[in-house]
Design an enzyme around this catalytic site. Structure first.
Site, PDB file in Angstrom:
ATOM      1  N   TYR A 225      -2.028   6.678   3.832  1.00 20.23           N
ATOM      2  CA  TYR A 225      -2.645   6.816   5.159  1.00 20.23           C
ATOM      3  C   TYR A 225      -2.754   8.282   5.590  1.00 20.23           C
ATOM      4  CZ  TYR A 225      -1.530   1.885   5.005  1.00 20.23           C
ATOM      5  OH  TYR A 225      -1.412   0.577   4.607  1.00 20.23           O
TER       6      TYR A 225
ATOM      7  N   GLY B 174       0.853  -1.188   0.000  1.00 21.17           N
ATOM      8  CA  GLY B 174       0.000   0.000   0.000  1.00 21.17           C
ATOM      9  C   GLY B 174       0.882   1.228   0.000  1.00 21.17           C
ATOM     10  N   ARG B 175       1.533   1.443   1.163  1.00 20.07           N
ATOM     11  CA  ARG B 175       2.391   2.620   1.361  1.00 20.07           C
ATOM     12  C   ARG B 175       3.452   2.766   0.267  1.00 20.07           C
ATOM     13  NH1 ARG B 175       3.269   4.389   6.596  1.00 20.07           N
ATOM     14  NH2 ARG B 175       2.751   2.293   7.270  1.00 20.07           N
TER      15      ARG B 175
ATOM     16  N   ARG C 194      -1.040  10.984  11.144  1.00 14.31           N
ATOM     17  CA  ARG C 194       0.099  10.118  11.447  1.00 14.31           C
ATOM     18  C   ARG C 194       1.094  10.706  12.458  1.00 14.31           C
ATOM     19  NH1 ARG C 194       3.449   8.250   8.436  1.00 14.31           N
ATOM     20  NH2 ARG C 194       3.387   6.099   9.156  1.00 14.31           N
TER      21      ARG C 194
ATOM     22  N   CYS D  11      -7.783  22.249  17.430  1.00 11.98           N
ATOM     23  CA  CYS D  11      -7.751  22.684  18.811  1.00 11.98           C
ATOM     24  C   CYS D  11      -7.205  21.560  19.680  1.00 11.98           C
ATOM     25  CB  CYS D  11      -9.166  23.052  19.214  1.00 11.98           C
ATOM     26  SG  CYS D  11      -9.159  24.315  20.429  1.00 11.98           S
ATOM     27  N   GLU D  12      -5.915  21.368  19.605  1.00 16.91           N
ATOM     28  CA  GLU D  12      -5.277  20.278  20.326  1.00 16.91           C
ATOM     29  C   GLU D  12      -3.761  20.506  20.276  1.00 16.91           C
ATOM     30  OE1 GLU D  12      -7.131  16.743  20.302  1.00 16.91           O
ATOM     31  OE2 GLU D  12      -5.375  15.526  20.665  1.00 16.91           O
TER      32      GLU D  12
HETATM   33  N1  LLP Z   1      -1.990  -6.184   3.902  1.00 17.07           N
HETATM   34  C1  LLP Z   1      -2.519  -6.201   5.123  1.00 17.07           C
HETATM   35  C2  LLP Z   1      -3.184  -7.404   5.604  1.00 17.07           C
HETATM   36  C3  LLP Z   1      -2.435  -5.075   5.949  1.00 17.07           C
HETATM   37  O1  LLP Z   1      -2.944  -5.109   7.160  1.00 17.07           O
HETATM   38  C4  LLP Z   1      -1.783  -3.914   5.462  1.00 17.07           C
HETATM   39  C5  LLP Z   1      -1.703  -2.703   6.277  1.00 17.07           C
HETATM   40  C6  LLP Z   1      -1.263  -3.931   4.159  1.00 17.07           C
HETATM   41  C7  LLP Z   1      -1.370  -5.095   3.405  1.00 17.07           C
HETATM   42  C8  LLP Z   1      -0.559  -2.757   3.546  1.00 17.07           C
HETATM   43  O2  LLP Z   1       0.555  -2.381   4.250  1.00 17.07           O
HETATM   44  P1  LLP Z   1       1.562  -1.273   3.667  1.00 17.07           P
HETATM   45  O3  LLP Z   1       2.228  -1.841   2.459  1.00 17.07           O
HETATM   46  O4  LLP Z   1       0.741  -0.073   3.321  1.00 17.07           O
HETATM   47  O5  LLP Z   1       2.497  -0.999   4.788  1.00 17.07           O
HETATM   48  N2  LLP Z   1      -2.169   3.522   9.341  1.00 17.07           N
HETATM   49  C9  LLP Z   1      -0.817   3.034   9.470  1.00 17.07           C
HETATM   50  C10 LLP Z   1      -0.596   1.795   8.640  1.00 17.07           C
HETATM   51  C11 LLP Z   1      -1.537   0.674   8.967  1.00 17.07           C
HETATM   52  C12 LLP Z   1      -1.311  -0.495   8.075  1.00 17.07           C
HETATM   53  C13 LLP Z   1      -2.375  -1.490   8.251  1.00 17.07           C
HETATM   54  N3  LLP Z   1      -2.248  -2.618   7.407  1.00 17.07           N
HETATM   55  C14 LLP Z   1       0.149   4.134   9.069  1.00 17.07           C
HETATM   56  O6  LLP Z   1      -0.285   5.232   8.746  1.00 17.07           O
HETATM   57  O7  LLP Z   1       1.364   3.945   9.112  1.00 17.07           O
END
Ligand code: LLP
Length: 433
Positions: free
Chosen positions: A390, A292-293, A330, A361-362
């Site tokens: 994210y 994702g990221r 984040r 406001c925080e």
């Molecule tokens: N697959 C599963 C089962 C996951 O739980 C996640 C992310 C991904 C793939 C994708 O991960 P990535 O490649 O994006 O790291 N909100 C947090 C990140 C939470 C990730 C949750 N799961 C942040 O802003 O860092």
């Protein structure tokens, strides 16, 4: 500071993304504005796919849409031929609305409701990534109702401690996700699904965490799964066709981060899988991943207008912008660090150390604690880099601040893909007394 993708500084000393001067973008669309470098997103997607192709591995690269989901983003994923990971009925609905090929959708989640499962089955998605025994019973029920056999991967927690923030670590034993590998839960789940005439077992899945810089965790996860696969083969006559190793590939937010390139993670995973299949005399499975990221993170830049400042002599200078934890949670949630620049004065010397505050406001609403910038003025535009993952997906309406607009920029053309929320939008669900 290093610029990403096709970003550059133009003759006016302004930041340019995708061939467009970002100051022009802010004039047209206002601030805060999230601008994505579409070519960089495509490059990241292709790099993952091509690495598997180069090694002749059958693979699916599924974009984890939780990182950033909207119709245009999903259409971009479809254009590049990737699969899609959704984690809720809302993400599934977005994908269906975007016209995404449903057979390439994988449905995740540790607490899918029966309505969500029905929605996935009715849409005809590719598979469910099944998390627990309760979900297996719901899948059985829906399969009987609809008269279809449902393909699944079993999500397993391999007991790996990846080096990342505690809240985004998921592959260790004490996790809310998946069937535990150490205690025999996985074998129970395999047996339950094998015994079911309603569910088709495609393989296994694990995700060890997010923003991981080394390949060691992925390699260890693959090895642990192979050792288990060897047991399943001998004791249960079962060999998974698919091994999904999740996402989590880290990116560089600031100079302190030192991730591998996307293809380097994959190279090492492939080597480990090949070595283990040789060692155990087992076939190389299809390898699926879910980044994702690493696909959208560094392609996104948030543009803010600078407003008030507050200088406390010998302590700190606060520079406030017209967004904050409402568009980027984040820093407040994970103490995440970002780099920034003045987009309208990219060549000016950075001469003062300031802290970037949001407008919520925080006291914790700080975007960056320490960043060196040229002497900041009221009409400056601040660009915060690497906000593509994210950021918008965790945006919220704290203080009833409307969520920002999002543009995709490519080859000198900007396309608005998410409109800025209006004040009317904010009250659309409110009812009067
Ligand atoms: N697959 C599963 C089962 C996951 O739980 C996640 C992310 C991904 C793939 C994708 O991960 P990535 O490649 O994006 O790291 N909100 C947090 C990140 C939470 C990730 C949750 N799961 C942040 O802003 O860092």
């Amino acid at each position: 500071m290093e610029l990403h993708g096709v970003s550059k500084i133009n003759d006016n000393g302004h930041l340019e993304i995708g061939g467009v001067d970002v100051i022009e973008l802010t004039k047209e669309y206002g601030t805060p504005l999230i601008a994505y470098d579409t070519a960089l997103i495509r490059e990241r997607m292709r790099s993952f796919k091509q690495t598997f192709e180069k090694h002749g591995i059958t693979a699916q690269v599924a974009y984890a849409s939780k990182a950033f989901s909207c119709k245009a983003m999903i259409q971009l994923v479809a254009q590049e031929g990737l699969s899609l990971d959704v984690v809720s009925a809302g993400e599934l609905y977005t994908a269906v609305q975007a016209g995404f090929p449903v057979k390439k959708i994988h449905f995740h989640g540790n607490n899918k409701s029966i309505e969500e499962i029905r929605m996935g089955v009715e849409a005809g998605i590719g598979c469910f990534v099944t998390d627990n025994f309760y979900e297996i019973s719901l899948l059985e029920q829906v399969s009987k109702e609809k008269g279809v056999k449902i393909p699944v991967l079993l999500r397993i927690t391999p007991g790996i401690e990846a080096h990342t923030h505690d809240y985004i670590l998921t592959g260790h034993e004490d996790s809310k996700f998946g069937f535990d590998l150490g205690s025999g839960q996985v074998e129970g789940a395999i047996q339950a699904v094998k015994d079911s005439e309603h569910i088709e077992l495609l393989g296994v899945h694990c995700h060890i965490g997010s923003q991981i810089f080394e390949s060691t965790g992925f390699v260890m996860a693959a090895e642990k799964i192979y050792e288990a696969m060897n047991r399943w083969y001998h004791e249960m006559d079962y060999i998974p066709k698919v091994m999904n190793l999740g996402g989590g590939f880290g990116i560089r937010y600031t100079d302190e981060d030192d991730p591998l390139l996307p293809n380097q993670y994959i190279e090492e995973i492939i080597q480990a899988v090949k070595a283990k299949s040789e060692q155990f005399g087992l076939p190389v499975p299809e390898i699926w991943i879910e980044p994702g990221r690493s696909i959208v993170g560094d392609a996104g830049t948030t543009l803010y207008s600078v407003g008030s400042t507050k200088e406390i002599p010998n302590v700190r200078k606060y520079v406030a912008v017209d967004g904050g934890m409402s568009d980027n949670l984040r820093p407040a949630l994970y103490q995440a660090k970002y780099d920034a620049a003045l987009a309208n004065r990219m060549n000016d010397e950075r001469e003062e150390l300031v802290s970037i505050a949001g407008k919520c406001c925080e006291s914790g609403d700080m975007l960056i604690w320490d960043v060196e910038l040229p002497k900041v003025k009221g009409d400056d535009v601040l660009a915060v880099f690497c906000t593509g993952a994210y950021g918008y997906s965790m945006a919220n309406n704290y203080n009833r601040i409307p969520r920002p607009a999002v543009v995709f920029v490519e080859n000198g053309v900007a396309k608005l893909v998410i409109k800025r929320e209006s004040y009317e939008d904010l009250v659309r669900y409110d009812l009067s007394l």
